[in-house]
Design a protein around this motif. Structure first.
Motif, PDB file in Angstrom:
ATOM      1  N   UNK B  16     -81.300 -54.135 -46.611  1.00 18.89           N
ATOM      2  CA  UNK B  16     -81.598 -54.023 -45.179  1.00 18.89           C
ATOM      3  C   UNK B  16     -80.299 -54.021 -44.359  1.00 18.89           C
ATOM      4  N   UNK B  17     -79.354 -54.880 -44.755  1.00 18.84           N
ATOM      5  CA  UNK B  17     -78.062 -54.914 -44.043  1.00 18.84           C
ATOM      6  C   UNK B  17     -77.342 -53.574 -44.190  1.00 18.84           C
ATOM      7  N   UNK B  18     -77.374 -53.013 -45.398  1.00 18.56           N
ATOM      8  CA  UNK B  18     -76.717 -51.717 -45.616  1.00 18.56           C
ATOM      9  C   UNK B  18     -77.316 -50.652 -44.703  1.00 18.56           C
ATOM     10  N   UNK B  20     -78.820 -51.152 -41.812  1.00 12.91           N
ATOM     11  CA  UNK B  20     -78.368 -51.439 -40.437  1.00 12.91           C
ATOM     12  C   UNK B  20     -76.931 -50.954 -40.233  1.00 12.91           C
ATOM     13  N   UNK B  21     -76.074 -51.231 -41.223  1.00 15.83           N
ATOM     14  CA  UNK B  21     -74.666 -50.840 -41.098  1.00 15.83           C
ATOM     15  C   UNK B  21     -74.525 -49.322 -40.952  1.00 15.83           C
ATOM     16  N   UNK B  22     -75.332 -48.570 -41.697  1.00 19.27           N
ATOM     17  CA  UNK B  22     -75.275 -47.108 -41.590  1.00 19.27           C
ATOM     18  C   UNK B  22     -75.685 -46.659 -40.186  1.00 19.27           C
ATOM     19  N   UNK B  23     -76.716 -47.288 -39.647  1.00 20.27           N
ATOM     20  CA  UNK B  23     -77.138 -46.932 -38.284  1.00 20.27           C
ATOM     21  C   UNK B  23     -76.035 -47.272 -37.275  1.00 20.27           C
ATOM     22  N   UNK B  24     -75.399 -48.432 -37.487  1.00 17.30           N
ATOM     23  CA  UNK B  24     -74.333 -48.823 -36.561  1.00 17.30           C
ATOM     24  C   UNK B  24     -73.145 -47.878 -36.653  1.00 17.30           C
ATOM     25  N   UNK B  25     -72.848 -47.443 -37.873  1.00 18.50           N
ATOM     26  CA  UNK B  25     -71.738 -46.502 -38.066  1.00 18.50           C
ATOM     27  C   UNK B  25     -71.961 -45.245 -37.233  1.00 18.50           C
TER      28      UNK B  25
END
Lengths: 363, 363
Positions: B16-18, B20-25
């Motif tokens: 789930x964190x991964x 989120x990180x892709x969306x933030x990127x």
């Protein structure tokens, strides 16, 4: 474009930025909640609060899918801070480093852990190891080698005796300046610096200041202080010393190697799992016999394991034996590395694997 | 939970964190592109690269809609860094501050601008003003008052004469320690410090070290150095000096006021627009007549404008006139503030509005 047009256009962009910021706010809080959940699960085990291999993988994945305009340094810095902030909601990480505050060592801590950590500056490399072994801190950051000057002996010696495990590495650029009261070389009779700094500027000094006497002192800070008290003294030191002692630079960037870097090791009390691009550090000793060193290295060659560093240091047991500090490409759990290490264990009179950890330079 | 269960659960969270990180990127890169577009539009005008009021509004909006678990300090710090990084794609902002590196002043710069700025440490407050006026830097950060000790006179004097405009403020907590070689008070014959630090620890000193002589020196750093060279000397200084000179603390946090803070002003060459929660700083002078000060303040009372600070300082013209440094709540473009300022302009022999800027403490 007229000013109202420009303002309208700026407003449009700003509305879009506001919209993005709101989305990021939601995502950041979700990420922080997940970090808290992970903290709760971990609390049921002895799992460490920070896994360097996991953070390296997160950054690798982000860089692989990054399309810009942010470059990989921007991405790494921002996500280090995001990870650091979320991690601090699990538990604050404590890191010992060779003080004082405001030095390259502290910079190395920030660049590995982000800013949401508790830094614990200590006065000696040995004290950093001691605090780590006494579990007073989670990690310690110590310099291990300089690209022009070679290894830091006290770190190597401490690594042999300590139970610390290498969990990561940091590479930092180092810049020296020639400093004195006036910023001019006229009237300067002596150039003072730490022996390592003098060595790093040897080429520049022999070209631009060949007739000026050189004197080694305990630290570049001491040299800068001497220059501030004596108009006939110049010092080699960094920007912090220049400002602290109100000195002027005759020239900046006088180190011979424009790419002079210091490598720091991140030490911890935990094994670090494979990240996909790892290094393994070890220290080995062989009997003082002809061909022993060659034989020691044979397994790496046989298993096609790359050695990135080989450094020898006299063992301090009075018997003229040597410790060899070796860095390999690959994690100790990778079959080829594991096999080579097994082989080496049979040849060596002493072998200690210091740790496997994510390589700082990723491809 | 068994270890495999725990690992499965951690893995789920990490996926789930991964995600989120892709969306933030993606969002971060979109935000950076928009910042670049803004840079291109601005290049057609003289628009400044950084608008403090705009950044204050962005943070206000984010804090208003923040539901946690990240708190407002986390949000402010992370978004300062995000804004700082995106801004650096427009153009790098240069900031002069009272050096050396690694001091409270540098911390004030980071906390206002984030880390993607070019810091320019200078040796005096006057030099920070000079570099700003010579357009060598975009902004300057100088200390203006301490919560226990009062105003920094050199900053006030420079504000009167300079064309610098106040663009923002930063509040930072200050912590003093009593330092000496052993960490014990036995054998200490003298306590050295900058006069301001001595004053800030007066209560503690009279209770715990009433019989020890006090000596004022030029800076706490000098005091710490003296202590490092003489076992009979103790110094009052901060953590950086403690580490730099290898001293031990007899006690930390010896300042009388647990909430001792220093306030810094951010100075620039541009007017700052209203952010919604602003302060206005001004300096005024009135003829040396009975009732003149009272009359000077009357317009603020009449217009119901709150004064958050009033400080007088002799004008250095030999005529025993005074400059009054006044901080008001509200932006100079707000009707009540504008009206009060108009009125004051008629009563005062001298009036200079130093600037309107986002208040550091937001409600």
């Amino acid at each position: 474009m007229s000013t109202p047009d420009i303002n309208a256009e700026l407003l449009k962009f700003r509305d879009q930025i506001d919209d993005i910021d709101q989305q990021m706010l939601v995502l950041l809080n979700k990420r922080a909640s997940l970090a808290q959940s992970i903290g709760h699960v971990k609390a049921k085990t002895d799992a460490p609060v920070m896994r360097p291999e996991r953070e390296a993988q997160v950054l690798d994945k982000l860089n692989a899918s990054n399309k810009g305009p942010l470059n990989s340094q921007h991405i790494n810095t921002l996500f280090k801070e995001i990870m650091s902030t979320c991690r601090s909601l699990e538990r604050e990480v404590h890191v010992a480093f060779l003080g004082p505050l405001g030095t390259y060592s502290e910079q190395a801590v920030w660049s590995f852990f982000g800013h949401c950590v508790q830094v614990e500056p200590v006065e000696t490399i040995e004290e950093a190891f001691r605090q780590l072994q006494a579990l007073q801190v989670d990690f310690a950051v110590v310099p291990v080698e300089n690209s022009t000057e070679g290894s830091i002996a006290r770190t190597l010696d401490a690594l042999v005796e300590s139970s610390a495990m290498v969990c990561g590495e940091v590479q930092l650029a180092i810049h020296h300046q020639l400093l004195c009261q006036t910023g001019l070389l006229e009237g300067i009779e002596k150039i003072c610096a730490h022996p390592q700094a003098l060595a790093q500027c040897r080429g520049w000094l022999s070209q631009y200041a060949p007739h000026i006497q050189q004197e080694t002192v305990g630290s570049n800070g001491v040299a800068a202080q001497m220059a501030s008290e004596n108009a006939k003294v110049a010092a080699i030191a960094g920007q912090a010393a220049r400002e602290r002692y109100g000195l002027k630079a005759f020239q900046e960037h006088i180190q011979d190697d424009a790419h002079n870097t210091t490598r720091f090791l991140v030490l911890g009390n935990q094994l670090t799992g494979p990240s996909g691009q790892d290094k393994t550090s070890l220290v080995a000793s062989v009997p003082n016999q002809p061909g022993a060193v060659y034989k020691m290295l044979e397994p790496f060659n046989a298993e096609n394991v790359s050695m990135t560093r080989l450094e020898s240091r006299p063992a301090r047991n009075g018997r003229w034996e040597y410790y060899f500090f070796i860095d390999l490409q690959g994690h100790q759990t990778e079959p080829a590395v594991a096999k080579a290490l097994d082989q080496l264990r049979q040849n060596a009179s002493f072998l200690k694997v210091l740790g496997s950890y994510p390589a700082a330079q990723r491809t």
